[in-house]
Write a protein that holds these residues in place. Structure first.
Motif, PDB file in Angstrom:
ATOM      1  N   TYR A 163     -37.912 -17.500  31.236  1.00  0.00           N
ATOM      2  CA  TYR A 163     -38.344 -16.746  30.072  1.00  0.00           C
ATOM      3  C   TYR A 163     -37.160 -16.502  29.137  1.00  0.00           C
ATOM      4  N   THR A 164     -37.354 -16.765  27.856  1.00  0.00           N
ATOM      5  CA  THR A 164     -36.317 -16.493  26.863  1.00  0.00           C
ATOM      6  C   THR A 164     -36.833 -15.563  25.771  1.00  0.00           C
ATOM      7  N   ASN A 165     -38.133 -15.564  25.527  1.00  0.00           N
ATOM      8  CA  ASN A 165     -38.728 -14.720  24.503  1.00  0.00           C
ATOM      9  C   ASN A 165     -38.892 -13.295  25.040  1.00  0.00           C
ATOM     10  N   GLN A 166     -38.334 -12.320  24.328  1.00  0.00           N
ATOM     11  CA  GLN A 166     -38.357 -10.934  24.811  1.00  0.00           C
ATOM     12  C   GLN A 166     -39.774 -10.375  24.893  1.00  0.00           C
ATOM     13  N   HIS A 173     -44.177  -8.613  28.342  1.00  0.00           N
ATOM     14  CA  HIS A 173     -45.563  -8.798  28.785  1.00  0.00           C
ATOM     15  C   HIS A 173     -45.622  -9.065  30.289  1.00  0.00           C
ATOM     16  N   GLU A 174     -44.719  -9.907  30.791  1.00  0.00           N
ATOM     17  CA  GLU A 174     -44.722 -10.235  32.218  1.00  0.00           C
ATOM     18  C   GLU A 174     -44.351  -9.020  33.074  1.00  0.00           C
ATOM     19  N   VAL A 175     -43.400  -8.223  32.592  1.00  0.00           N
ATOM     20  CA  VAL A 175     -43.025  -7.002  33.314  1.00  0.00           C
ATOM     21  C   VAL A 175     -44.213  -6.036  33.339  1.00  0.00           C
ATOM     22  N   SER A 176     -44.883  -5.881  32.198  1.00  0.00           N
ATOM     23  CA  SER A 176     -46.048  -4.990  32.115  1.00  0.00           C
ATOM     24  C   SER A 176     -47.167  -5.482  33.030  1.00  0.00           C
ATOM     25  N   LEU A 177     -47.392  -6.783  33.047  1.00  0.00           N
ATOM     26  CA  LEU A 177     -48.416  -7.356  33.920  1.00  0.00           C
ATOM     27  C   LEU A 177     -48.093  -7.090  35.389  1.00  0.00           C
ATOM     28  N   SER A 178     -46.823  -7.214  35.752  1.00  0.00           N
ATOM     29  CA  SER A 178     -46.415  -6.930  37.136  1.00  0.00           C
ATOM     30  C   SER A 178     -46.647  -5.470  37.489  1.00  0.00           C
ATOM     31  N   SER A 195     -32.581 -10.812  32.483  1.00  0.00           N
ATOM     32  CA  SER A 195     -32.933 -10.866  31.068  1.00  0.00           C
ATOM     33  C   SER A 195     -32.763  -9.472  30.485  1.00  0.00           C
ATOM     34  N   LYS A 196     -31.995  -9.368  29.405  1.00  0.00           N
ATOM     35  CA  LYS A 196     -31.726  -8.081  28.770  1.00  0.00           C
ATOM     36  C   LYS A 196     -32.546  -7.939  27.491  1.00  0.00           C
ATOM     37  N   GLY A 197     -32.452  -6.751  26.889  1.00  0.00           N
ATOM     38  CA  GLY A 197     -33.053  -6.552  25.578  1.00  0.00           C
ATOM     39  C   GLY A 197     -34.442  -5.968  25.582  1.00  0.00           C
ATOM     40  N   LEU A 198     -34.884  -5.458  26.719  1.00  0.00           N
ATOM     41  CA  LEU A 198     -36.196  -4.826  26.768  1.00  0.00           C
ATOM     42  C   LEU A 198     -36.105  -3.393  26.231  1.00  0.00           C
ATOM     43  N   PRO A 199     -37.257  -2.762  25.941  1.00  0.00           N
ATOM     44  CA  PRO A 199     -37.210  -1.379  25.431  1.00  0.00           C
ATOM     45  C   PRO A 199     -36.448  -0.448  26.365  1.00  0.00           C
TER      46      PRO A 199
END
Length: 200
Positions: A37-40, A45-50, A9-13
């Motif tokens: 996951y499709t919503n950026q 949020h999921e990356v931050s939670l991990s 998934s691309k498009g993160l900060p």
């Protein structure tokens, strides 16, 4: 990735990418419900939670971690069911030790601000949960931390309600066991005073 074991998934900060489990990857490790996951904002949020979970585990906090998606499946949560649509489902629940005693902790990661009215509803539900010892918020900014503490103070929790603690996302990642945690009065204390920690 080419074989669909993982999905990009691309498009993160900062032009970051994230990967999550693909269909073949889920089958290979017998994961029953791979998430898509499709919503950026959700992906961030999921990356931050991990990231938070990895830091907590590195300092000995976070045993028996149960994710939000697992909790939703357990409760058979459905947005269109009015009986349970407003039930509070934390980002995660885990067991933490304090003075060698196990405590149930609800984890919330707030990198982006929530509506104050939504927070008030969440806190009203948390205040009724005597089985949870602590509600641990990871805040992405001063504004979010202040909002969380302010809205918690409005609900007048009972003696059986969990205690609220707030920690800054970047500080937790950088300082780990030396990160500050703020209580409902915005008084800072080392995280090692709130949980039994080890050195990362």
């Amino acid at each position: 990735e080419k074989e669909n074991f993982i999905v990009r998934s691309k498009g993160l900060p900062d032009s970051m990418s994230a990967w999550y489990l693909g269909a073949k990857g889920a089958k290979a490790i017998q994961a029953s419900h791979p998430s898509r996951y499709t919503n950026q904002n959700i992906i961030l949020h999921e990356v931050s939670l991990s990231e938070v979970r990895l830091v907590l585990e590195s300092i000995g906090i976070g045993e028996d971690f149960t994710t939000e998606s697992d909790l939703r499946r357990e409760y058979q949560w459905r947005r269109d069911d009015p009986a349970i649509a407003n039930r509070v489902i934390p980002d995660g629940i885990f067991v933490a030790m304090k003075n060698s005693n196990p405590q149930m902790v609800a984890l919330e990661v707030e990198i982006q601000p929530k509506n104050w009215a939504r927070l008030n509803k969440i806190f009203t539900e948390y205040a009724k949960m005597s089985s949870i010892a602590k509600v641990f918020y990871i805040a992405g900014s001063d504004a979010i931390a202040n909002l969380v503490i302010r809205e918690w103070s409005k609900i007048r929790p009972s003696a059986h309600s969990p205690n609220l603690f707030v920690c800054f996302f970047d500080e937790l990642k950088q300082k780990k066991e030396n990160a500050r945690v703020f209580d409902c009065l915005a008084i800072p204390t080392p995280i090692s005073m709130i949980f039994d920690c080890k050195k990362s």
